[in-house]
Structures are given as C-alpha cells and as structure tokens.
Design an enzyme around this catalytic site. Sequence first.
Site, PDB file in Angstrom:
ATOM      1  N   ASP A   1       0.823  -1.216   0.000  1.00 13.83           N
ATOM      2  CA  ASP A   1       0.000   0.000   0.000  1.00 13.83           C
ATOM      3  C   ASP A   1       0.858   1.267   0.000  1.00 13.83           C
ATOM      4  OD1 ASP A   1      -2.408   1.352  -0.041  1.00 13.83           O
ATOM      5  OD2 ASP A   1      -2.622   1.382   2.142  1.00 13.83           O
ATOM      6  N   GLY A   2       0.320   2.318  -0.644  1.00  8.50           N
ATOM      7  CA  GLY A   2       0.976   3.627  -0.611  1.00  8.50           C
ATOM      8  C   GLY A   2       1.484   4.124  -1.949  1.00  8.50           C
TER       9      GLY A   2
ATOM     10  N   TRP B   1       2.593   8.008  -2.727  1.00  3.39           N
ATOM     11  CA  TRP B   1       3.984   8.218  -3.173  1.00  3.39           C
ATOM     12  C   TRP B   1       3.985   9.118  -4.409  1.00  3.39           C
ATOM     13  CZ3 TRP B   1       6.848   7.547  -7.558  1.00  3.39           C
ATOM     14  CH2 TRP B   1       8.251   7.558  -7.408  1.00  3.39           C
TER      15      TRP B   1
ATOM     16  N   HIS C   1       2.040   3.339  -9.137  1.00  2.31           N
ATOM     17  CA  HIS C   1       1.887   1.883  -9.320  1.00  2.31           C
ATOM     18  C   HIS C   1       3.061   1.322 -10.124  1.00  2.31           C
ATOM     19  CE1 HIS C   1      -1.940   2.015  -7.406  1.00  2.31           C
ATOM     20  NE2 HIS C   1      -2.551   2.678  -8.355  1.00  2.31           N
TER      21      HIS C   1
ATOM     22  N   THR D   1     -10.837  -7.133  -4.052  1.00  4.02           N
ATOM     23  CA  THR D   1     -12.204  -7.168  -4.603  1.00  4.02           C
ATOM     24  C   THR D   1     -12.871  -5.801  -4.456  1.00  4.02           C
ATOM     25  OG1 THR D   1     -12.874  -8.117  -2.463  1.00  4.02           O
ATOM     26  CG2 THR D   1     -12.691  -9.638  -4.315  1.00  4.02           C
TER      27      THR D   1
ATOM     28  N   LEU E   1      11.296 -20.126  -4.685  1.00  9.23           N
ATOM     29  CA  LEU E   1      10.383 -19.204  -3.993  1.00  9.23           C
ATOM     30  C   LEU E   1       9.031 -19.315  -4.680  1.00  9.23           C
ATOM     31  CD1 LEU E   1       9.762 -16.835  -2.011  1.00  9.23           C
ATOM     32  CD2 LEU E   1      10.412 -15.282  -3.872  1.00  9.23           C
TER      33      LEU E   1
HETATM   34  C1  IPE Z   1      -5.198  -2.772   0.160  1.00  9.57           C
HETATM   35  O1  IPE Z   1      -4.943  -1.425  -0.066  1.00  9.57           O
HETATM   36  C2  IPE Z   1      -5.259  -3.518  -1.135  1.00  9.57           C
HETATM   37  C3  IPE Z   1      -3.995  -3.687  -1.849  1.00  9.57           C
HETATM   38  C4  IPE Z   1      -2.833  -3.328  -1.419  1.00  9.57           C
HETATM   39  C5  IPE Z   1      -4.095  -4.342  -3.120  1.00  9.57           C
HETATM   40  P1  IPE Z   1      -6.134  -0.371  -0.203  1.00  9.57           P
HETATM   41  O2  IPE Z   1      -5.509   0.935  -0.467  1.00  9.57           O
HETATM   42  O3  IPE Z   1      -7.156  -0.842  -1.167  1.00  9.57           O
HETATM   43  O4  IPE Z   1      -6.766  -0.420   1.263  1.00  9.57           O
HETATM   44  P2  IPE Z   1      -7.701   0.618   2.014  1.00  9.57           P
HETATM   45  O5  IPE Z   1      -8.775   1.030   1.063  1.00  9.57           O
HETATM   46  O6  IPE Z   1      -6.838   1.786   2.409  1.00  9.57           O
HETATM   47  O7  IPE Z   1      -8.207  -0.113   3.210  1.00  9.57           O
HETATM   48  C1  IPE Z   2      -1.354   0.378  -4.016  1.00 11.25           C
HETATM   49  O1  IPE Z   2      -1.455   1.488  -3.208  1.00 11.25           O
HETATM   50  C2  IPE Z   2      -2.310  -0.689  -3.683  1.00 11.25           C
HETATM   51  C3  IPE Z   2      -3.305  -0.997  -4.731  1.00 11.25           C
HETATM   52  C4  IPE Z   2      -4.578  -1.040  -4.447  1.00 11.25           C
HETATM   53  C5  IPE Z   2      -2.886  -1.291  -6.091  1.00 11.25           C
HETATM   54  P1  IPE Z   2      -2.668   2.513  -3.290  1.00 11.25           P
HETATM   55  O2  IPE Z   2      -3.059   2.745  -4.704  1.00 11.25           O
HETATM   56  O3  IPE Z   2      -3.778   2.074  -2.407  1.00 11.25           O
HETATM   57  O4  IPE Z   2      -1.967   3.815  -2.712  1.00 11.25           O
HETATM   58  P2  IPE Z   2      -2.559   4.847  -1.686  1.00 11.25           P
HETATM   59  O5  IPE Z   2      -3.039   4.062  -0.493  1.00 11.25           O
HETATM   60  O6  IPE Z   2      -3.674   5.559  -2.364  1.00 11.25           O
HETATM   61  O7  IPE Z   2      -1.407   5.722  -1.364  1.00 11.25           O
HETATM   62 MG    MG Z   3      -4.161   2.364  -0.441  1.00 12.55          MG
END
Ligand code: IPE
Ligand code: IPE
Ligand code: MG
Length: 236
Positions: A15-16, A20, A32, A61, A126
């Site tokens: 996430d993030g 970023w 991404h 999902t 792996l």
């Molecule tokens: C969780 O991240 C899903 C993935 C990393 C693929 P999200 O960005 O979707 O989660 P929430 O919405 O902050 O809970």
């Molecule tokens: C990647 O991070 C996770 C995916 C859902 C692909 P995010 O797209 O959720 O990034 P943030 O949370 O908005 O920073």
């Molecule tokens: Mg996110």
Amino acid sequence: MEEKKIPAHIAMVMDGNGRWASQRGFSRSIGHRKGTETVRGAMEFCIDNSVDYLTLFAFSTENWKRSAAEVDAIMSLLREFLYSQTPEMNENGIKIDFIGDTSRIPASSQRAMEYARETTKNNDKLKVNIACNYGGRADILYATKEIARRAARGLIDPETLTEEDISASLYTSDFPDPDLLIRTGAEKRISNFMLWQLAYCEIYFTDTLWPDMDKEKFAEALKWFSGRQRRYGGVK
Ligand code: IPE
Ligand code: IPE
Ligand code: MG
C-alpha cells in the site's frame, strides 16, 4: 549465538503507491509503476533470506471502486510486469501463481497470468502467489459454497468437517498460513486480506510507502519478526 527466525511465508499488503505519486505531483499510475520495482526487490529479498513463500496483495475485490483509468493502469502494469519479468523470475527459480477470482480480470492480463504460471510451474525456490481480485471474505464464501455443494451431494459429512478441510478449500490451499504480514503505507488494517489465514500471523505495520521499501526496510521487518515470541494461545 542469537537464533535468527526466518518466516516460511511472508504476505505483503503493498500500500501507498498513490500517495507516493501524489507527494511528487505525479499521477497515481506512476506510483503503481514505481511499485512494480519494489515487487522485484521483495522477491530478491525473500530468496536472499531463504523465505519459501511470498503472497503479494496486488488488487482487492474492493479496488474496482477506483476510477476506470486507475483500474486499467493497474491491469496493464500487471500484464507488462508479467511479460517482462517472467524470464528472469524463471531463471531465479520463482514459481508464480495467482489467488482470487481471476475471471474478472481483463483477458489480455489473464493471458499474461497464464504465461507466467505455465512458464514457472516447475520452480520451487520461492513460491509466489499474487492476489488479484482477491478478498478474504470472497475466499471464505467461495470455499463455503464448494463445501456446501459437496455436502449436498453426500460427499462430506458436515458433522466431521475440520478446520483443515476449510483451509484446503481456500485459494491458498497449497501455501502454509503466513508467519509475517508486512503492510506498508501507514494504515493499520487488514483491508479484507486473507482473513482466515492470518489467524496467528505476526503483523508488521510500517509508515514507509510501498515504492520506498528497499532491502534495508525489509530487513527491519525481518529483524522485528525475529524478536516475536509466538505463543498460539499457550504459555512460554
Ligand atoms: C489494500 O490497499 C489492497 C492492496 C494493497 C491491493 P487499499 O488501499 O485498497 O486499502 P484501504 O482502502 O486503504 O483499506
Ligand atoms: C497500491 O497502493 C495498492 C493498490 C490497491 C494497487 P494505493 O493505490 O492504495 O496507494 P494509496 O493508499 O492511495 O497511497
Ligand atoms: Mg491504499
């Protein structure tokens, strides 16, 4: 000598990426793209540390709620990543598979998934599961439907159903439960990831955004894991 505990299975909520990119004035899809570089680093890190299993949460999902442009960008990146990285992953002994309802993924990305799966199927250095259109509740629902169908046909007796039977019906049946979950991006939640499988997982939350995760940062998570005392409800 200090005992170094290595998790057999690491799961990662990547996430993030969006933040970023926003912090740098870029579009979310640039985040991404940058994030796919970290995926390579995560796999290398696992191999260097003799981790056997890695699960990566790539698309949930619930992520369909995002704009069509962002969903398209993620699906294209998945395809691009698989076509460009499969030869190298194959050379490194990585076995790639997928969990989640992949039938909803665009056909061109599904073909890339099939290519990666087929190419790497005999590897075992792996084992990597990429969670794509995956949800923990959907996983349990799908398993429950399958078990109910078998029960309706008289193939299993509901009275003797075990926890192992449920585990064996989940998408993750060929993986042990994760020992360590790393969630990047500062949020302290599970976001519907592997709800059943995380029952006794050690959970490491870091503020670091996924594209900023490097080997040192992964090593910090592993060091933290090493200091955990796993009791599974017992007393040590
Ligand atoms: C969780 O991240 C899903 C993935 C990393 C693929 P999200 O960005 O979707 O989660 P929430 O919405 O902050 O809970
Ligand atoms: C990647 O991070 C996770 C995916 C859902 C692909 P995010 O797209 O959720 O990034 P943030 O949370 O908005 O920073
Ligand atoms: Mg996110």
